[in-house]
Design a protein around this motif. Structure first.
Motif, PDB file in Angstrom:
ATOM      1  N   ASN A   9       0.849  -1.187   0.000  1.00 55.07           N
ATOM      2  CA  ASN A   9       0.000   0.000   0.000  1.00 55.07           C
ATOM      3  C   ASN A   9       0.885   1.237   0.000  1.00 55.07           C
ATOM      4  O   ASN A   9       2.115   1.143  -0.005  1.00 55.07           O
ATOM      5  N   GLU A  96      -7.056  -3.193  -1.754  1.00 55.42           N
ATOM      6  CA  GLU A  96      -6.266  -2.015  -1.385  1.00 55.42           C
ATOM      7  C   GLU A  96      -6.384  -0.921  -2.436  1.00 55.42           C
ATOM      8  O   GLU A  96      -6.499   0.260  -2.108  1.00 55.42           O
ATOM      9  N   GLU A 100      -7.050   3.068  -2.197  1.00 54.80           N
ATOM     10  CA  GLU A 100      -5.959   4.004  -2.462  1.00 54.80           C
ATOM     11  C   GLU A 100      -5.761   4.343  -3.940  1.00 54.80           C
ATOM     12  O   GLU A 100      -4.847   5.075  -4.284  1.00 54.80           O
ATOM     13  N   VAL A 103      -1.750   0.223  -6.271  1.00 56.25           N
ATOM     14  CA  VAL A 103      -0.872  -0.577  -5.423  1.00 56.25           C
ATOM     15  C   VAL A 103       0.491  -0.655  -6.097  1.00 56.25           C
ATOM     16  O   VAL A 103       0.607  -0.565  -7.311  1.00 56.25           O
TER      17      VAL A 103
END
Length: 108
Positions: A9, A96, A100, A103
């Protein structure tokens, strides 16, 4: 020697991991799904790091499901275990990336 592929991350925490021995040809499945064959160095990855967008991970997971189905393989045989770790790797990366937007993946 072997293929150690890790997803991270933005905080640098490992969120996904796949391991293939140097003689395991199933490693190329994950490289192909991620359109990252350039990071395959034969007995291991090249040591390169790259970032994948949420859309790229979605595309890879979609391609996996098209080729291998939606069910997590349950057989304890080697190929099934490899397919399970590939699916888990992509699923963890997507989870993830949904948070966000991307990755980072290390191909070791």
């Amino acid at each position: 020697m072997g293929h150690d592929i890790l997803g991270y991350n933005k905080a640098g925490e490992a969120i996904a991991y796949a391991r293939f021995s140097m003689g395991n040809s199933n490693a190329t499945i994950l490289y192909d799904l991620l359109d990252s064959i350039d990071y395959h160095a034969g007995v291991s990855g090249t040591g390169a790091v790259t970032t994948f967008s949420k859309q790229q991970i979605e595309k890879a997971l979609h391609a996996y499901k098209q080729q291998y189905g939606n069910d997590v393989p349950s057989s304890p045989k080697g190929d099934s275990l490899d397919l399970k770790q590939i699916q888990d790797f992509l699923s963890n990366c997507l989870e993830e990336a949904q948070k966000e937007k991307s990755v980072t993946v290390f191909f070791g």
